[in-house]
Design a protein around this motif. Sequence first.
Motif, PDB file in Angstrom:
ATOM      1  N   TYR A   3       9.389  -3.357  -2.315  1.00 57.13           N
ATOM      2  CA  TYR A   3       9.592  -1.926  -2.168  1.00 57.13           C
ATOM      3  C   TYR A   3      10.949  -1.622  -1.534  1.00 57.13           C
ATOM      4  O   TYR A   3      11.462  -2.404  -0.734  1.00 57.13           O
ATOM      5  N   ALA A   4      11.465  -0.471  -1.873  1.00 53.72           N
ATOM      6  CA  ALA A   4      12.632   0.019  -1.160  1.00 53.72           C
ATOM      7  C   ALA A   4      12.223   0.312   0.278  1.00 53.72           C
ATOM      8  O   ALA A   4      11.079   0.719   0.539  1.00 53.72           O
ATOM      9  N   ASP A   5      13.148   0.108   1.209  1.00 58.06           N
ATOM     10  CA  ASP A   5      12.826   0.338   2.617  1.00 58.06           C
ATOM     11  C   ASP A   5      12.337   1.764   2.860  1.00 58.06           C
ATOM     12  O   ASP A   5      11.485   2.000   3.712  1.00 58.06           O
ATOM     13  N   SER A   6      12.859   2.694   2.102  1.00 59.15           N
ATOM     14  CA  SER A   6      12.538   4.099   2.325  1.00 59.15           C
ATOM     15  C   SER A   6      11.095   4.465   1.976  1.00 59.15           C
ATOM     16  O   SER A   6      10.606   5.510   2.400  1.00 59.15           O
ATOM     17  N   VAL A   7      10.414   3.598   1.233  1.00 56.85           N
ATOM     18  CA  VAL A   7       9.042   3.929   0.823  1.00 56.85           C
ATOM     19  C   VAL A   7       8.020   2.924   1.331  1.00 56.85           C
ATOM     20  O   VAL A   7       6.815   3.106   1.119  1.00 56.85           O
ATOM     21  N   LYS A   8       8.469   1.888   2.007  1.00 58.25           N
ATOM     22  CA  LYS A   8       7.536   0.875   2.517  1.00 58.25           C
ATOM     23  C   LYS A   8       6.506   1.507   3.434  1.00 58.25           C
ATOM     24  O   LYS A   8       6.838   2.318   4.297  1.00 58.25           O
ATOM     25  N   GLY A   9       5.268   1.115   3.225  1.00 53.94           N
ATOM     26  CA  GLY A   9       4.186   1.640   4.046  1.00 53.94           C
ATOM     27  C   GLY A   9       3.635   2.962   3.547  1.00 53.94           C
ATOM     28  O   GLY A   9       2.593   3.426   4.026  1.00 53.94           O
ATOM     29  N   ARG A  10       4.322   3.600   2.591  1.00 52.80           N
ATOM     30  CA  ARG A  10       3.849   4.890   2.058  1.00 52.80           C
ATOM     31  C   ARG A  10       3.485   4.805   0.575  1.00 52.80           C
ATOM     32  O   ARG A  10       2.565   5.496   0.134  1.00 52.80           O
ATOM     33  N   PHE A  11       4.207   3.990  -0.171  1.00 54.55           N
ATOM     34  CA  PHE A  11       3.990   3.871  -1.609  1.00 54.55           C
ATOM     35  C   PHE A  11       3.348   2.521  -1.918  1.00 54.55           C
ATOM     36  O   PHE A  11       3.642   1.513  -1.254  1.00 54.55           O
ATOM     37  N   THR A  12       2.518   2.490  -2.952  1.00 53.20           N
ATOM     38  CA  THR A  12       1.890   1.258  -3.407  1.00 53.20           C
ATOM     39  C   THR A  12       1.995   1.175  -4.920  1.00 53.20           C
ATOM     40  O   THR A  12       1.557   2.094  -5.625  1.00 53.20           O
ATOM     41  N   ILE A  13       2.568   0.086  -5.397  1.00 53.93           N
ATOM     42  CA  ILE A  13       2.646  -0.147  -6.834  1.00 53.93           C
ATOM     43  C   ILE A  13       1.538  -1.111  -7.230  1.00 53.93           C
ATOM     44  O   ILE A  13       1.226  -2.056  -6.499  1.00 53.93           O
TER      45      ILE A  13
END
Length: 111
Positions: free
Chosen positions: A59-69
């Motif tokens: 994940y991009a650092d900006s979405v880690k912990g918020r987005f899940t692929i």
Amino acid sequence: QVQLVESGGGSVQAGGSLRLSCAASGSIFSVYAMAWYRQAPGKQRELVAVIGSGGSTNYADSVKGRFTISRDNAKNTVYLQMNSLKLEDTAFYYCKLVQYWGQGTQVTVSS
């Protein structure tokens, strides 16, 4: 020929959630990594998340912990679950398989 069709975009308030889907045609889906990119107005397209054929993710650092692929190879579909959305997540979101791109889906986060 591979076609990718994204869906699930829309407008949401900050802190909300959306789930994007990308359905692929063709028979190569399961053997390749899939990725989500996004492009905000006036900015370059950036990688958001990638999932390998075996399920490994980055994940991009900006979405880690918020987005899940995630991916469902039986359905030739990749998903992007987006939680705790921020204003800066507003962008067109695209999925990519090898050299193929989808048409994109708009995500708008408002305060």
